[in-house]
Design a protein around this motif. Sequence first.
Motif, PDB file in Angstrom:
ATOM      1  N   PRO A  77       1.087  -1.368  -0.191  1.00 56.72           N
ATOM      2  CA  PRO A  77      -0.090  -0.175  -0.234  1.00 56.72           C
ATOM      3  C   PRO A  77       0.488   1.329   0.130  1.00 56.72           C
ATOM      4  N   PRO A  78       0.540   2.435  -0.806  1.00 57.90           N
ATOM      5  CA  PRO A  78       1.357   3.307  -1.026  1.00 57.90           C
ATOM      6  C   PRO A  78       1.919   3.781   0.733  1.00 57.90           C
ATOM      7  N   VAL A  79       0.397   3.874   1.372  1.00 60.57           N
ATOM      8  CA  VAL A  79       0.292   4.711   2.515  1.00 60.57           C
ATOM      9  C   VAL A  79       1.420   4.366   3.341  1.00 60.57           C
ATOM     10  N   VAL A  80       1.983   3.476   3.424  1.00 59.73           N
ATOM     11  CA  VAL A  80       3.031   2.342   3.943  1.00 59.73           C
ATOM     12  C   VAL A  80       4.323   3.048   3.208  1.00 59.73           C
ATOM     13  N   GLY A  81       4.771   2.987   2.473  1.00 54.35           N
ATOM     14  CA  GLY A  81       5.852   3.482   1.724  1.00 54.35           C
ATOM     15  C   GLY A  81       6.993   1.347   1.786  1.00 54.35           C
ATOM     16  N   LEU A  82       7.950   0.772   0.878  1.00 55.33           N
ATOM     17  CA  LEU A  82       8.125   0.392   1.295  1.00 55.33           C
ATOM     18  C   LEU A  82       8.950  -0.159   1.985  1.00 55.33           C
ATOM     19  N   TYR A  83       9.836   0.629   3.250  1.00 55.06           N
ATOM     20  CA  TYR A  83      10.952   0.632   4.050  1.00 55.06           C
ATOM     21  C   TYR A  83      10.235   0.007   5.035  1.00 55.06           C
ATOM     22  N   ARG A  84       8.392   1.056   5.437  1.00 58.37           N
ATOM     23  CA  ARG A  84       8.560   1.170   6.119  1.00 58.37           C
ATOM     24  C   ARG A  84       7.361  -0.705   6.192  1.00 58.37           C
ATOM     25  N   ALA A  85       7.039  -1.287   5.080  1.00 58.19           N
ATOM     26  CA  ALA A  85       6.400  -2.301   4.954  1.00 58.19           C
ATOM     27  C   ALA A  85       7.025  -3.354   5.471  1.00 58.19           C
ATOM     28  N   VAL A  86       8.728  -2.932   4.985  1.00 57.48           N
ATOM     29  CA  VAL A  86       9.567  -4.424   5.194  1.00 57.48           C
ATOM     30  C   VAL A  86       9.369  -4.330   6.832  1.00 57.48           C
ATOM     31  N   LEU A  87       9.973  -3.060   7.245  1.00 61.71           N
ATOM     32  CA  LEU A  87       9.785  -3.666   8.888  1.00 61.71           C
ATOM     33  C   LEU A  87       8.454  -3.964   9.950  1.00 61.71           C
ATOM     34  N   LEU A  88       7.753  -3.539   9.589  1.00 68.71           N
ATOM     35  CA  LEU A  88       6.379  -4.169   9.382  1.00 68.71           C
ATOM     36  C   LEU A  88       6.272  -5.406   9.510  1.00 68.71           C
ATOM     37  N   THR A  89       6.874  -5.556   8.262  1.00 64.20           N
ATOM     38  CA  THR A  89       6.833  -7.617   8.510  1.00 64.20           C
ATOM     39  C   THR A  89       8.036  -7.715   9.376  1.00 64.20           C
ATOM     40  N   GLY A 142      -0.610  -3.151  13.906  1.00 61.91           N
ATOM     41  CA  GLY A 142      -1.525  -1.641  12.917  1.00 61.91           C
ATOM     42  C   GLY A 142      -1.270  -0.478  13.785  1.00 61.91           C
ATOM     43  N   ASP A 143      -1.360  -0.403  14.704  1.00 57.85           N
ATOM     44  CA  ASP A 143      -1.223   0.265  16.594  1.00 57.85           C
ATOM     45  C   ASP A 143      -0.303   0.738  16.286  1.00 57.85           C
ATOM     46  N   LEU A 144       1.286   0.270  15.878  1.00 59.48           N
ATOM     47  CA  LEU A 144       1.961   0.479  16.343  1.00 59.48           C
ATOM     48  C   LEU A 144       3.260   1.629  15.462  1.00 59.48           C
ATOM     49  N   PHE A 145       2.064   0.955  13.947  1.00 58.86           N
ATOM     50  CA  PHE A 145       2.464   1.902  12.412  1.00 58.86           C
ATOM     51  C   PHE A 145       1.431   2.757  12.115  1.00 58.86           C
ATOM     52  N   GLY A 146       0.121   3.009  13.126  1.00 51.86           N
ATOM     53  CA  GLY A 146      -0.503   3.845  12.565  1.00 51.86           C
ATOM     54  C   GLY A 146      -1.387   3.537  11.673  1.00 51.86           C
ATOM     55  N   VAL A 147      -1.430   2.373  11.150  1.00 47.97           N
ATOM     56  CA  VAL A 147      -2.192   1.720  10.125  1.00 47.97           C
ATOM     57  C   VAL A 147      -3.693   0.540  10.324  1.00 47.97           C
ATOM     58  N   VAL A 158      -2.242  -4.050   7.573  1.00 44.76           N
ATOM     59  CA  VAL A 158      -0.991  -5.326   8.095  1.00 44.76           C
ATOM     60  C   VAL A 158      -1.008  -6.619   6.987  1.00 44.76           C
ATOM     61  N   SER A 159      -1.998  -7.088   7.470  1.00 44.01           N
ATOM     62  CA  SER A 159      -2.817  -7.891   6.327  1.00 44.01           C
ATOM     63  C   SER A 159      -2.160  -8.319   4.676  1.00 44.01           C
ATOM     64  N   ARG A 160      -2.834  -6.822   4.165  1.00 47.46           N
ATOM     65  CA  ARG A 160      -1.826  -6.649   2.657  1.00 47.46           C
ATOM     66  C   ARG A 160      -0.624  -6.707   2.833  1.00 47.46           C
ATOM     67  N   VAL A 161       0.172  -5.415   3.627  1.00 47.50           N
ATOM     68  CA  VAL A 161       1.813  -5.554   3.397  1.00 47.50           C
ATOM     69  C   VAL A 161       2.364  -7.203   3.881  1.00 47.50           C
ATOM     70  N   TYR A 162       1.918  -7.743   5.144  1.00 54.17           N
ATOM     71  CA  TYR A 162       2.709  -8.997   5.330  1.00 54.17           C
ATOM     72  C   TYR A 162       2.940 -10.015   3.938  1.00 54.17           C
TER      73      TYR A 162
END
Length: 254
Positions: free
Chosen positions: A34-46, A60-65, A70-74
């Motif tokens: 998702p563009p709202v997250v960005g690649l770096y934060r998407a990798v960090l979240l995963t 989601g609470d930790l990353f503000g989404v 979170v499910s889509r990013v993971y």
Amino acid sequence: MRYQSTTGLAADQIEELVARIWQIVSCNKKQVWPPVVGLYRAVLLTLVYVRQNLNQAAVGDLFGVSQSTVSRVYRSILPLIGQALCLHVPNLEEAIRGRLVLIDGTDVPTGNRAGHEGNYSGKRRRAGLNIQVAADTDGGLLGISIPLPGAMHDRKSFTECGWEDLLADVPVIADPAYQGTRAITPRKKPKGGELSIGDKANNKVISSLRSAVERCIAHVKNWKILATGYRGRLAELPNVIRIVTALEFYRLGW
């Protein structure tokens, strides 16, 4: 954020991983996060999700989404991590050459799942998948086997995953569950008798060496998605184990 305790990787390792994933995605010319997250934060979240095994709402609470984000990013990033790190997983036959190999089995708990009664282990009193772990005498990871039903005994799992034949020509040390294989195992006390002084001394040496594989398993299970209860789809767990194995080898600098 304390990267190594929270994500499992050092900051420079994360940056390198993000760069590799960017190269992979650039070749496909398709953004999968998702563009709202960005690649770096998407990798960090995963990485946080896999390392800490928090529920998706908490991540989601930790990353503000949202949880759905979170499910889509993971689901989009985890396969890319596996693709980016596949070359870090050594061939077991190469990794064990010239080494004394320590073997032990552990389980990846999954909770009871309908239609998968064979995953329940009476020994561990929980359902899960059985994996075999190979380590060197310093506790360094050498390999993780394919997962098998949790009810399967370590002795049978060792054979079924193909490791008994693969390790036939190298010295192997294991616990008493592997008696009947070529592995060196502690001598059991005979029924109604006692071990000799020599057997007790040998068992003590074997136990002291075996502690290294137990440390190795503890480090692998710091990726808590393999330790504190896998909640995802059971059919996807073998692939998750494969990717976490790659992450652990990458963390160790292979």
